[in-house]
Design an enzyme around this catalytic site. Structure first.
Site, mmCIF file in Angstrom:
data_model
loop_
_atom_site.group_PDB
_atom_site.id
_atom_site.type_symbol
_atom_site.label_atom_id
_atom_site.label_comp_id
_atom_site.label_asym_id
_atom_site.label_seq_id
_atom_site.Cartn_x
_atom_site.Cartn_y
_atom_site.Cartn_z
ATOM 1 N N PRO A 95 2.547 4.834 1.073
ATOM 2 C CA PRO A 95 3.158 5.205 2.352
ATOM 3 C C PRO A 95 2.143 5.873 3.283
ATOM 4 O O PRO A 95 1.282 6.617 2.821
ATOM 5 C CB PRO A 95 4.231 6.217 1.960
ATOM 6 C CG PRO A 95 4.437 6.050 0.506
ATOM 7 C CD PRO A 95 3.185 5.489 -0.064
ATOM 8 N N GLY A 96 2.259 5.560 4.553
ATOM 9 C CA GLY A 96 1.430 6.247 5.542
ATOM 10 C C GLY A 96 0.039 5.695 5.729
ATOM 11 O O GLY A 96 -0.758 6.249 6.467
ATOM 12 N N HIS A 144 -18.645 6.176 -16.812
ATOM 13 C CA HIS A 144 -18.099 4.843 -17.105
ATOM 14 C C HIS A 144 -19.018 3.768 -16.547
ATOM 15 O O HIS A 144 -19.345 2.788 -17.222
ATOM 16 C CB HIS A 144 -16.738 4.660 -16.421
ATOM 17 C CG HIS A 144 -15.598 5.354 -17.099
ATOM 18 N ND1 HIS A 144 -15.319 5.208 -18.423
ATOM 19 C CD2 HIS A 144 -14.633 6.169 -16.607
ATOM 20 C CE1 HIS A 144 -14.239 5.920 -18.734
ATOM 21 N NE2 HIS A 144 -13.802 6.521 -17.634
ATOM 22 N N HIS A 204 -17.436 11.849 -14.238
ATOM 23 C CA HIS A 204 -16.673 11.047 -15.185
ATOM 24 C C HIS A 204 -16.787 9.557 -14.846
ATOM 25 O O HIS A 204 -17.153 8.736 -15.693
ATOM 26 C CB HIS A 204 -15.211 11.517 -15.145
ATOM 27 C CG HIS A 204 -14.289 10.774 -16.039
ATOM 28 N ND1 HIS A 204 -13.805 11.299 -17.217
ATOM 29 C CD2 HIS A 204 -13.750 9.536 -15.940
ATOM 30 C CE1 HIS A 204 -13.012 10.418 -17.798
ATOM 31 N NE2 HIS A 204 -12.954 9.332 -17.039
ATOM 32 N N GLU A 205 -16.512 9.249 -13.594
ATOM 33 C CA GLU A 205 -16.541 7.830 -13.213
ATOM 34 C C GLU A 205 -17.959 7.273 -13.270
ATOM 35 O O GLU A 205 -18.169 6.111 -13.640
ATOM 36 C CB GLU A 205 -15.949 7.636 -11.816
ATOM 37 C CG GLU A 205 -14.476 7.985 -11.710
ATOM 38 C CD GLU A 205 -13.597 7.248 -12.706
ATOM 39 O OE1 GLU A 205 -13.922 6.090 -13.042
ATOM 40 O OE2 GLU A 205 -12.596 7.830 -13.173
ATOM 41 N N LYS A 256 0.704 0.440 7.399
ATOM 42 C CA LYS A 256 1.187 -0.933 7.268
ATOM 43 C C LYS A 256 1.986 -1.346 8.502
ATOM 44 O O LYS A 256 1.763 -2.422 9.070
ATOM 45 C CB LYS A 256 2.052 -1.069 6.009
ATOM 46 C CG LYS A 256 1.298 -0.767 4.738
ATOM 47 C CD LYS A 256 2.163 -0.931 3.511
ATOM 48 C CE LYS A 256 3.251 0.110 3.424
ATOM 49 N NZ LYS A 256 2.752 1.475 3.257
ATOM 50 N N GLY A 272 0.825 -1.206 0.000
ATOM 51 C CA GLY A 272 0.000 0.000 0.000
ATOM 52 C C GLY A 272 0.851 1.244 0.000
ATOM 53 O O GLY A 272 2.042 1.186 0.283
#
Ligand code: ADP
Ligand code: MG
Ligand code: ZN
Length: 632
Positions: A228-229, A452, A448-449, A232, A226
């Site tokens: 950074p930050g 789709h 936009h999404e 994990k 994943g």
């Protein structure tokens, strides 16, 4: 009370002693250096010299040096006794009767052959003394060596562990004992899917026997992937904390040392330590620093990192999982890892630790503001809504910034205004990394999404929508619509390709409809759409006008420039026709998509608003809005 602030003299002395003997308390002076502690070895030496000087002068006060003539006189009087005659001097005691105490004396010996005869006559006891040159010379060697040894030991200690020559092989892995990883799953929020996957690991670690009895295969290595930050490291610690097992952690970059062989020795040492403490977790942070694909080194040859990686692979293979040791690792660049690391029996389980959505961000803010005094009108939900793209570390940072700002203004509580300012600050930092959207961008990306997604649900052959997300990721993609393939495909029909084309254009067309204005966000979509259209025309023979002729060979010579590859097998005239045909295919698809989205204009609006509000919308919700019941 003394003028210097009332400090007792004893306290002053204690202070001095503390600084003399290198007190561990990190008291800083003006220059920011730890004070005198650093030089305490010199204090020690000075004290030692002072002491020996004092001792000598004390002795010399007691032992009187007298001329030889006087000594002879004392001998004649009979008041000298207990003589020790050395090669260079004579020492002894003078007795002055009962009243006065005896007096030690010493005198330089002169060549006096009659001395012994005189002493014998007066019955004065005497003895010889041989001053050992040997002992002296030994001492003159041993003392400096001893001092050097002390200085060396001290210097090594100052340099810290791992820098001394002797400690190269010792792993720098910090051992967090059980009580020290107080982190639990309650401290981690917003990454619930990853948490669920790791619950099984916790179950295994806290009760290994149960799993072994059933013959189940336990994952040996779990790779957390994943940005950074996102938490994990935190998650790995939480697994150890939940299972109440020791947590050995080391960073991949720590393995990579200047000296050849050291890294490999560290790996060996780390695994040996862990084996003695099973069940436990070994956590390797920044695995990519160590696990870059071998052979990617431009200089060639076996370098140190490669050796270390090989050792890691060997150790992982040699480990039986039922010993109860689970190896976890974290990386934000899984694509550069050596494939050998991802093979079964190594890091065969991968857990995605993604950026949190709005609910996740709210939960993370709640965790980190636990110990912060918030004004009653601070709305964490609203804050979460204003921070799309923030990861856990950014949110923790945000709370901290706001608290600092409030403290600077001497406020009692942290107010919304402080958060406003803090967001501006944090965003300014992140904007450089392309990780935040302004509200207007967010709106555009939502439409936009949604475009789709609606097209994907409306055409016959597209895969059903899994989820629509506008959480920014990386530099290129501002949002994404994830479709779930229902089967593996090797062949595609013409209508399937046309449907795929339509889905790709859906984003752009939605922008056209909603804003009568278009953005640059569709560039990648258009490129892929054009590629599909071109392939249909020139490779698959799917254009009626150009017929069943293939105009392009599949590219083979990838590394050669265009002019070298003999791809062009057609005339300029045909080239013009091909371009026209590609344009026609795309334009037809464009009109088709306009039709679809115009028909679903209401759904488009509703969905876009839902998406911009929640950031993630699941496919089922869209299907409900479209009046569909099942995926298809
Ligand atoms: P990574 O290892 O993924 O780079 P870290 O685990 O080091 O990220 O996260 C840094 C800090 O950010 C953590 O110590 C914690 O305070 C905060 N943080 C990050 N992600 C989360 C999360 N999901 N929940 C709560 N706090 C988080
Ligand atoms: Mg980390
Ligand atoms: Zn798109």
């Amino acid at each position: 009370m003394p003028p210097d602030g009332g400090k007792e003299p004893l306290e002053n002395l204690k202070d001095k002693l503390r600084s003399l003997f290198g007190n561990k308390e990190p008291r800083k002076n003006k220059d920011g250096l730890p004070p005198k502690a650093r030089f305490s070895i010199w204090y020690f030496l000075v004290a030692f010299l002072l002491f020996s000087y004092l001792q000598q002068s004390l002795f010399s006060a007691k032992v009187e040096t007298i001329p030889y003539g006087q000594f002879k006189q004392y001998v004649a009087e009979g008041s000298a006794g207990d003589l020790t005659i050395g090669p260079e001097n004579i020492t002894g005691t003078l007795k002055f009767g009962e009243r006065e105490p005896d007096q030690r004396f010493t005198t330089i010996r002169v060549n006096d052959p009659d001395l012994v005869k005189d002493l014998d006559e007066r019955r004065i006891s005497y003895t010889g003394h041989y001053e050992s040159k040997f002992l002296r010379s030994i001492l003159s060697w041993v003392i400096p060596i001893g001092i050097f040894f002390l200085i060396w030991r001290y210097a090594i200690k100052k340099m810290g562990p791992g820098m001394g020559v002797m400690s190269f092989a010792k792993s720098k892995a910090k051992i967090f004992a059980e009580s020290e990883t107080k982190v639990t799953f309650a401290d981690v929020a917003g990454i619930d899917e990853a948490k669920e996957e790791l619950e099984e690991v916790v179950g295994f670690l806290s009760n290994p026997g149960k799993f072994q009895k059933l013959g189940g295969r336990i994952p040996k290595g779990v790779l957390l992937v994943g940005p950074p930050g996102t938490g994990k490291t935190l998650l790995a610690k939480a697994v150890a904390g939940e299972a109440r097992v020791p947590f050995f952690s080391i960073s991949g970059s720590e393995f990579v040392e200047m000296f050849v062989g050291v890294g490999a020795a560290r790996v060996r040492d780390l695994f040996a330590q862990a084996a003695g403490q099973a069940p436990c977790i070994i956590f390797i942070d920044e695995l990519d620093a160590l696990g870059k694909a071998r052979g990617m080194n431009i200089m060639g040859g076996h370098d140190e990192r490669e050796q270390t990686l090989n050792q890691l692979l060997v150790e992982m293979d040699g480990f039986e999982t039922n010993k109860g040791v689970i190896i976890m690792a974290a990386t934000n660049r899984p694509e550069i890892l050596d494939p050998a690391l991802l093979r079964p029996g190594r890091f065969d389980r991968q857990v995605l630790v993604d950026r949190p959505d709005i609910n996740g961000r709210e939960a993370i803010l709640k965790i980190h503001s636990k110990d912060v005094l918030l004004a009653p009108d601070v709305d964490l939900r609203k804050l979460a809504g204003r921070t799309p793209g923030f990861v856990g570390a950014d949110l923790a940072n945000l709370i901290n910034e706001a608290a600092l700002l409030a403290a600077r203004k001497n406020k009692e509580t942290v107010e919304p205004a402080d958060f406003d300012e803090a967001i501006d600050r944090v965003v300014a930092g992140l904007a450089k990394k392309n990780r935040v959207m302004n509200p207007q961008e967010k709106e555009i990306v939502a439409f936009h999404e949604s475009g789709h997604a609606i097209v994907a649900e409306s055409v016959e052959h597209a895969d059903p929508v899994h989820k629509i997300s506008i959480i920014p990721r990386g530099i290129a993609a501002l949002g994404y619509t994830q479709q779930q393939p229902t089967e593996d495909r090797y062949l595609m029909t013409r209508s399937e390709l046309l449907d795929r084309l339509a889905v790709l254009l859906g984003g752009r067309v939605a922008e056209e409809l909603a804003f009568e204005e278009i953005s640059t966000g569709a560039q990648n979509d258009l490129q892929r759409a054009t590629d599909i259209a071109r392939s249909m025309v020139t490779e698959y023979g799917m254009s009626d006008r150009l017929g069943l002729v293939t105009y392009e060979r599949p590219r083979q010579a990838m590394f050669l420039p265009e002019s070298f590859s003999p791809n062009k097998t057609y005339s300029e005239e045909k080239a013009g026709q091909i371009d026209e045909e590609i344009f026609r295919v795309v334009e037809e698809a464009h009109q088709r998509v306009r039709g679809i989205l115009s028909a679903h204009r209401d759904v488009l609006n509703d969905l876009a608003h839902l998406v911009s509000q929640n950031e993630v919308v699941r496919g089922e919700e869209l299907r409900k809005m479209l009046g569909k019941t099942s995926a298809g």
